[in-house]
Design an enzyme around this catalytic site. Structure first.
Site, PDB file in Angstrom:
ATOM      1  N   ARG B 269       0.857  -1.183   0.000  1.00 38.29           N
ATOM      2  CA  ARG B 269       0.000   0.000   0.000  1.00 38.29           C
ATOM      3  C   ARG B 269       0.892   1.231   0.000  1.00 38.29           C
ATOM      4  NH1 ARG B 269      -2.956   0.837   5.376  1.00 38.29           N
ATOM      5  NH2 ARG B 269      -1.431   2.508   5.547  1.00 38.29           N
ATOM      6  N   HIS B 273      -3.666   4.575   4.797  1.00 34.73           N
ATOM      7  CA  HIS B 273      -4.895   3.777   4.707  1.00 34.73           C
ATOM      8  C   HIS B 273      -5.978   4.566   3.991  1.00 34.73           C
ATOM      9  CE1 HIS B 273      -8.625   1.806   5.723  1.00 34.73           C
ATOM     10  NE2 HIS B 273      -9.010   2.885   6.365  1.00 34.73           N
ATOM     11  N   TYR B 282       3.458   5.338  11.674  1.00 36.58           N
ATOM     12  CA  TYR B 282       3.769   3.925  11.896  1.00 36.58           C
ATOM     13  C   TYR B 282       4.661   3.294  10.827  1.00 36.58           C
ATOM     14  CZ  TYR B 282      -0.471   3.591   8.963  1.00 36.58           C
ATOM     15  OH  TYR B 282      -1.398   3.748   7.973  1.00 36.58           O
TER      16      TYR B 282
END
Lengths: 323, 365
Positions: B269, B273, B282
């Site tokens: 990805r 998100h 993160y």
């Protein structure tokens, strides 16, 4: 003469013969004919592709029913006890109920979810509940809860032919308690949202639905012996519900007792009561009183006492008459 | 790992790849796709990347409330669209799948109408962005609840099987979805029924911020297929042709009555998100940089260039055409009227029930 549970099986068979898109699915609905025998004989008549035993998973049953309905079938899913709807609840709420709305109407899920519900069978809190308020509070679901073999036939047919998901609740303590002649016509249907006035009265109105109709009818008979004339209404259908019939009777008599065995707070009768107060307050001679189950989990030892029985109903009647 | 035909062996420990990073054909079987199809697959990936970039711009300028970027997921998504039969098979996608629906043939106007909540949205602007659906393309309009579309996907596949329609279903989801009960309930039922369905897990190893090793103790998702009685394939999700060949075989097996399969495409990805997420909290820039070197679009482009099928000039021309198509669609949307207030009350049921009619009447005056 036939019982409620026999009527379920016979009505399913009629609808399956009429429309080959109708399929039955659930746990033990196949050779076993359902744990209550509500699908008895169907497997032999229609075979495993139309009477499908499923894995023990309510999410799979309801979710798969949505997918089948979208693809053109008319699934009638059985949840073995209404108490076990909760593992499949998200499939009802997020998928079945909202599909038409969220897709702008390009997809919809014409399906029926049947479930035996209600107490009085010594089942404790996981075999006795009445979760109808959860369903009614979910826009997109229709909810019916009949109480007689004839109404089971007429409403189950309508539910199967309806274009929306219908929750079809069956009063399991009445499954074999009542026997009556049921219209033989395969086109006998009863519209959703139509209450039935079972008894005309002049003193007050008693309203109930589902299993509690038995105790409420008993209370009405008891009152008749005391020369008190109760008008008795079976709502039969909860979403949509028949506001007109209710308001008409209550406006005429001014006194009403509302009986339903599900827990007290946010019981469907709270909605009925609120509607009566909002729309016909001036005709009321006493506040509407609800006689319901309690706000506890359904108990085991006090199985009968939890239910709104004739005595509790009669006490409420006395209150509205003396107000 | 790969047989000498196009029949893949399930439960392979290493991801199946047919293209090397430098764009060389490394499979032990011959390429069967014609030049036009190869170019189309590439164009779909590139258009999807441009669409993703446009989504982000639209979100930043307030025209979209939300984006779940699909950059890095293009290979399995475009491959899935090419592996199924358009308008015959059914697609049950999740919210990060606009590359899939674009490649299947959903128009840019239709996609942007949904993501911008326009009156022209075929779903009547009822859902937040990232919820595709199409009647003509058999794309099931999903809900946001993770994995909740998978049980319905299985139901559709069972309907196909018992009515012998010869169709198949493909459903996709992320790695996080495999922790939901609905995933288990659905794939278990599909296995028991031998339903004609392909489960495609786009595993980017992140459920928002939660790492794959916190999601499951299982080494892979593909291996879970064994317990459900179906083959599981681990695929390099940055290799569009590997994804295509594996998915194609699974779809054909489903149609042929050989039952369901589970394909795990290992993707990356590239974005956060969603537009509501800050992934710098993160993961590091270096990590992202390494990922981008494995870009599925670059790998396919190198392959096409080696075949003499693509050039800088072709790339430039295609980008220009695509951006123009986006702009044309956005211009159309800009001219659309506002979503009517009364739509709020429609499509709850087939008919307007009396209580809703009353609410509508009172509200609209």
């Amino acid at each position: 003469m036939q019982t409620i549970v026999q009527t379920v099986a016979r009505t399913l068979a009629e609808e399956m013969r009429r429309d080959d898109r109708v399929v039955v699915m659930g746990e033990d609905v196949g050779k076993r004919g359902g744990v209550f025998l509500a699908t008895e004989g169907l497997f032999d008549q229609f075979g495993p592709d139309r009477v499908m035993d499923t894995p023990l998973s309510e999410a799979a049953i309801i979710g798969a029913a949505v997918g089948m309905a979208v693809h053109g079938l008319r699934p009638v899913a059985e949840i073995q006890f209404a108490d076990y709807i909760f593992p499949g609840f998200d499939q009802l709420v997020s998928q079945a109920a909202k599909l038409r709305y969220r897709s702008g109407g390009i997809f919809h899920a014409p399906m029926v979810v049947r479930m035996p519900a209600g107490g009085g069978v010594k089942g404790g809190h996981h075999h006795s509940q009445n979760p109808e308020s959860h369903f009614i509070h979910t826009p997109g679901l229709k909810v019916v809860y009949p109480s007689t073999p004839t109404d089971i036939k007429g409403l189950l047919k309508t539910a199967i032919r309806d274009e929306d998901p219908v929750i079809f609740m069956e009063p399991k303590r009445l499954y074999r308690a009542i026997k009556e002649d049921v219209p033989e016509d395969i086109e006998f249907t009863i519209p959703l949202g139509q209450a039935k006035v079972l008894r005309q009265g002049t003193d007050l109105v008693l309203i109930s639905y589902g299993g509690s109709m038995a105790e409420t009818s008993k209370a009405a008979e008891e009152l008749a012996k005391q020369q008190i004339s109760a008008e008795l209404i079976d709502l039969r259908s909860l979403m949509p519900w028949d506001k007109e019939t209710v308001l008409k009777s209550v406006a005429r008599l001014g006194r009403v007792v509302l009986v339903s065995e599900s827990p007290h707070t946010l019981n469907f009768m709270s909605e009925v009561s609120a509607t009566i107060c909002e729309e016909i307050l001036d005709s009321l001679l006493a506040p509407p009183i609800r006689v319901t189950g309690f706000d506890t989990p359904y108990p085991y030892a006090q199985d009968r006492e939890y239910l709104p029985g004739p005595n509790r109903i009669l006490r409420a009647v006395q209150k509205v008459l003396e107000y | 790992m790969i047989a000498d035909t196009q029949n893949f062996k399930p439960f392979n420990p290493d991801p199946i790849a047919v293209l090397s990073q430098s764009g060389d054909w490394i499979a032990p079987f011959a390429l069967t796709l014609d030049d036009e199809t190869l170019k189309t697959i590439y164009k779909h990936m590139l258009a999807a990347r441009l669409l993703d970039e446009r989504f982000i711009k639209l979100q930043r300028s307030g025209k979209m409330s939300f984006v779940a970027p699909h950059s890095g997921h293009e290979a399995p998504q475009v491959a899935a669209a090419h592996a199924i039969s358009k308008g015959t098979d059914w697609l049950f996608p999740y919210y990060r799948d606009y590359a899939m629906t674009l490649a299947l043939g959903q128009s840019v106007l239709e996609i942007l109408a949904q993501t911008t909540g326009s009156r022209l949205d075929t779903a009547k602007a009822r859902q937040m962005p990232m919820h595709p659906g199409s009647k003509t393309l058999n794309i099931f309009t999903g809900a946001s609840a993770i994995a909740s579309h998978i049980p319905p996907a299985v139901g559709t596949a069972i309907s196909m099987k018992i009515r012998e329609t010869g169709q198949a279903v493909l459903t996709s989801f992320g790695d996080g979805a495999t922790s939901e009960g609905d995933f288990h309930a659905a794939i278990n039922y599909a296995g028991a029924k031998g339903a004609p369905i392909v489960f495609l897990c786009e595993n980017n190893r992140l459920a928002i911020s939660v790492d794959f090793n916190k999601q499951t103790g299982s080494e892979t998702i593909a291996i879970k297929a064994k317990a459900y009685g179906m083959p599981g394939y681990l695929v390099d999700g940055m290799d569009v042709l590997a994804c295509y060949y594996v998915l194609k075989e699974c779809v054909e097996n489903a149609r042929a009555g050989l039952g369901p399969s589970l394909v795990e495409a290992q993707v990356m990805r590239f974005g956060a998100h969603s537009s509501a997420d800050d992934d710098t909290v993160y993961r590091s820039k270096e990590e992202l940089e390494l990922m981008r070197q494995r870009d599925p679009i670059l790998r396919m482009r190198r392959f096409l260039e080696k075949q003499g099928l693509w050039s800088d000039k072709a790339e430039e021309k295609f980008i220009k055409e695509t951006q123009l198509a986006f702009q044309t669609a956005l211009d159309t949307l800009a001219e659309a009227e506002k979503v009517p207030l009364e739509w709020m009350f429609d499509d709850v049921y087939a008919e307007l029930l009396p209580h809703l009619a009353q609410q509508k009447k009172e509200f609209l005056g």
